[in-house]
Design an enzyme around this catalytic site. Sequence first.
Site, short mmCIF file in Angstrom:
data_model
loop_
_atom_site.label_atom_id
_atom_site.label_comp_id
_atom_site.label_asym_id
_atom_site.label_seq_id
_atom_site.Cartn_x
_atom_site.Cartn_y
_atom_site.Cartn_z
N HIS A 69 -12.61 -5.81 -4.36
CA HIS A 69 -12.00 -4.68 -3.67
C HIS A 69 -11.57 -5.08 -2.27
O HIS A 69 -12.28 -5.79 -1.55
CB HIS A 69 -13.01 -3.53 -3.59
CG HIS A 69 -12.43 -2.26 -3.06
ND1 HIS A 69 -11.69 -1.41 -3.85
CD2 HIS A 69 -12.48 -1.69 -1.83
CE1 HIS A 69 -11.30 -0.37 -3.13
NE2 HIS A 69 -11.76 -0.52 -1.89
N ASP A 118 -14.02 -5.36 -9.00
CA ASP A 118 -14.05 -4.18 -8.13
C ASP A 118 -14.76 -3.04 -8.86
O ASP A 118 -14.43 -2.75 -10.01
CB ASP A 118 -12.61 -3.78 -7.81
CG ASP A 118 -12.50 -2.59 -6.86
OD1 ASP A 118 -13.54 -2.03 -6.47
OD2 ASP A 118 -11.37 -2.24 -6.51
N SER A 162 -7.20 1.87 -1.84
CA SER A 162 -8.56 2.42 -1.85
C SER A 162 -8.52 3.92 -1.56
O SER A 162 -7.92 4.69 -2.30
CB SER A 162 -9.43 1.65 -0.86
OG SER A 162 -10.79 1.95 -1.03
#
Length: 337
Positions: free
Chosen positions: A309, A279, A171
Amino acid sequence: MAPRPEVAAFLDGPGRALAFPDPPPEIGTAECAELLTRLRAPRPALPPTRSLWQVRDKAIEGPGGALTLRIYASGPPGGVGAAPGHGGGRPLLVYLHGGGWVMGDLAMHDATCRALAALADCVVLSVDYRLAPEHPHPAALDDTLAALAWARANAAALGVDATRIAVGGSSAGGNLAAAVALRMRDEAARAPARATAAPAPPPLAAQLLLYPVLDSRMATASITEFGAGHLLDRAQLAFYWDAYAPLATVDRTAPQLSPAHAATLAGLPPAVVLSAEHDPLRDEAEQYAARLRGDGVRVELRRARGQIHGFLALFQGDPEVERLLARVAADLVRLLG
């Protein structure tokens, strides 16, 4: 493909408790401070998922003061991961945790780091970089570079091969990893000829981008499709960007903030890129992988079907997640040689 059953159950249950306020508070307000306090609250310590030869913390001097690193070693110097002719050193992965640049810590990604160290038979160096909004860009990037420089200078003591250092993260950590790779490539290109000077440090050997955030425009189809009701939503992403890169002070199109804006990706280290099907960031990860490949960079791209995610941290221990981690680790091993 619909979300996996355990993912759907999570979104309908525990995931609701993790939802952001709608709309998120403005940066710098009392409501923002309360939200950050909740996000950064210590989580119950989980038992180690894998036993390793060594796990230890190391404090070094960083740009903003003491910087804590956590070192995961799969075994003593030598062994399966050691490259012949390189002093028995294992590969090294400098790992940056996720959390939107505003939260996350070493414990949050402990299981992922242990898995990568064990499965790739490497040393993992996890970086507890400074968080926004108290420390906006480039604080986290500067901390990452400091950790990387320390690792290179201490390669022998760490038992690693200085020519096989990779950078990676998930991320926001994936953003930092991609940004560091771009910055190091560009600095090497600008460096003067070194006829008599000390040799330049070896380039990064690989980059590991796990559902990375790469484009501040937030304009992909996957953000539209999955930008609500899938744990990470569009408003939350906007909050993270405002905290990390305030528009009043930075240009978010700079490649060290939005790697997707780089004019070319040629000359970057080979990459392992992992996306999640449900995601909001899926498309920017996959588009970046396509651009890397188009610019002549070797890429191993995997899409996690039915996942959201952050699934590596959310569903640690799940057999399907374990299988995918093993594949990603194998991809990284191939790139590192």
